[in-house]
Design a protein around this motif. Structure first.
Motif, short mmCIF file in Angstrom:
data_model
loop_
_atom_site.label_atom_id
_atom_site.label_comp_id
_atom_site.label_asym_id
_atom_site.label_seq_id
_atom_site.Cartn_x
_atom_site.Cartn_y
_atom_site.Cartn_z
N MET A 1 -37.66 26.23 10.79
CA MET A 1 -38.15 26.67 9.49
C MET A 1 -39.50 25.98 9.25
N LYS A 2 -40.49 26.76 8.80
CA LYS A 2 -41.82 26.21 8.52
C LYS A 2 -41.79 25.44 7.21
N ARG A 3 -42.63 24.41 7.14
CA ARG A 3 -42.84 23.66 5.90
C ARG A 3 -44.32 23.74 5.58
N ILE A 4 -44.65 24.18 4.38
CA ILE A 4 -46.04 24.35 3.97
C ILE A 4 -46.29 23.57 2.70
N LEU A 5 -47.29 22.70 2.72
CA LEU A 5 -47.74 21.99 1.54
C LEU A 5 -48.82 22.84 0.89
N ILE A 6 -48.64 23.20 -0.40
CA ILE A 6 -49.53 24.17 -1.02
C ILE A 6 -49.68 23.91 -2.51
N ASP A 7 -50.81 24.29 -3.04
CA ASP A 7 -51.03 24.26 -4.49
C ASP A 7 -50.46 25.55 -5.07
N TYR A 8 -49.89 25.50 -6.26
CA TYR A 8 -49.25 26.69 -6.82
C TYR A 8 -50.24 27.85 -6.99
N LYS A 9 -51.52 27.55 -7.19
CA LYS A 9 -52.51 28.60 -7.39
C LYS A 9 -52.69 29.47 -6.14
N LYS A 10 -52.29 28.96 -5.00
CA LYS A 10 -52.44 29.70 -3.74
C LYS A 10 -51.16 30.42 -3.32
N LEU A 11 -50.12 30.33 -4.14
CA LEU A 11 -48.87 31.03 -3.82
C LEU A 11 -49.02 32.52 -4.01
N ASP A 12 -48.40 33.30 -3.14
CA ASP A 12 -48.38 34.74 -3.39
C ASP A 12 -47.37 35.02 -4.51
N ILE B 1 -44.21 12.53 -1.15
CA ILE B 1 -44.67 12.61 0.24
C ILE B 1 -45.87 11.68 0.40
N LYS B 2 -45.88 10.93 1.48
CA LYS B 2 -47.04 10.10 1.79
C LYS B 2 -47.77 10.73 2.97
N LYS B 3 -49.03 11.12 2.72
CA LYS B 3 -49.84 11.74 3.76
C LYS B 3 -50.34 10.68 4.74
N GLN B 4 -50.85 11.11 5.88
CA GLN B 4 -51.32 10.19 6.92
C GLN B 4 -52.45 9.29 6.42
N ASN B 5 -53.26 9.79 5.49
CA ASN B 5 -54.38 9.00 4.97
C ASN B 5 -53.94 8.03 3.88
N GLY B 6 -52.64 7.97 3.59
CA GLY B 6 -52.13 7.05 2.60
C GLY B 6 -51.96 7.66 1.21
N GLU B 7 -52.50 8.85 1.01
CA GLU B 7 -52.39 9.52 -0.29
C GLU B 7 -50.93 9.90 -0.55
N VAL B 8 -50.48 9.64 -1.77
CA VAL B 8 -49.11 9.97 -2.15
C VAL B 8 -49.13 11.23 -3.01
N LEU B 9 -48.31 12.20 -2.64
CA LEU B 9 -48.21 13.45 -3.39
C LEU B 9 -46.81 13.62 -3.92
N GLU B 10 -46.71 14.26 -5.06
CA GLU B 10 -45.42 14.66 -5.60
C GLU B 10 -45.36 16.17 -5.54
N VAL B 11 -44.24 16.69 -5.05
CA VAL B 11 -44.08 18.13 -4.87
C VAL B 11 -42.71 18.57 -5.34
N VAL B 12 -42.57 19.87 -5.56
CA VAL B 12 -41.25 20.48 -5.75
C VAL B 12 -41.07 21.49 -4.63
N GLU B 13 -39.83 21.73 -4.29
CA GLU B 13 -39.51 22.58 -3.14
C GLU B 13 -39.14 23.99 -3.58
N VAL B 14 -39.69 24.96 -2.86
CA VAL B 14 -39.33 26.37 -3.06
C VAL B 14 -39.02 26.94 -1.68
N ARG B 15 -37.84 27.50 -1.52
CA ARG B 15 -37.42 28.03 -0.21
C ARG B 15 -37.44 29.55 -0.19
N THR B 16 -37.90 30.07 0.93
CA THR B 16 -37.74 31.49 1.24
C THR B 16 -36.86 31.56 2.49
N GLU B 17 -36.68 32.73 3.04
CA GLU B 17 -35.81 32.89 4.20
C GLU B 17 -36.30 32.08 5.40
#
Length: 108
Positions: free
Chosen positions: A1-12, A35-51
């Motif tokens: 299953m693919k995992r994509i980090l995305i901004d909501y404005k770019k969601l279809d 989530i902690k990115k490789q550059n040390g930046e910390v992000l907060e996300v919510v999960e949305v699943r498709t098939e």
């Protein structure tokens, strides 16, 4: 299953609809994934699943506003479409100006 980090404005539209379905009243602390990115930046996300994909949607103030105002925004968009379709049905092909109307237009 693919995992994509995305901004909501770019969601279809389909994934945005799933986001709203998943969090109709907003998201809470239990919904947030850190989530902690490789550059040390910390992000907060919510999960949305498709098939076939897990979307990790970045949290921001505008995401909160998007979820809170989604129904109102959709209603406005639907109203705009209804009004536009009513005008599309109107036709002025059968309208023939009278000679009085032509004279009044020319007198400007």
């Amino acid at each position: 299953m693919k995992r994509i980090l995305i901004d909501y404005k770019k969601l279809d539209h389909a994934v945005a609809a799933r986001l709203i379905d998943a969090y109709p009243y907003g998201y809470g602390d239990d919904d947030i994934i850190t989530i902690k990115k490789q550059n040390g930046e910390v992000l907060e996300v919510v999960e949305v699943r498709t098939e076939d994909t897990i979307y990790l949607v970045k949290i921001s103030k505008s995401l909160s506003n998007f979820i809170a105002n989604f129904e109102e925004t959709i209603e406005k968009e639907l109203d705009k479409e209804l009004v536009a379709s009513e005008f599309e049905e109107d036709s002025f092909d059968a309208y023939e100006p009278t000679s009085d109307e032509l004279e009044s237009e020319d007198s400007y």
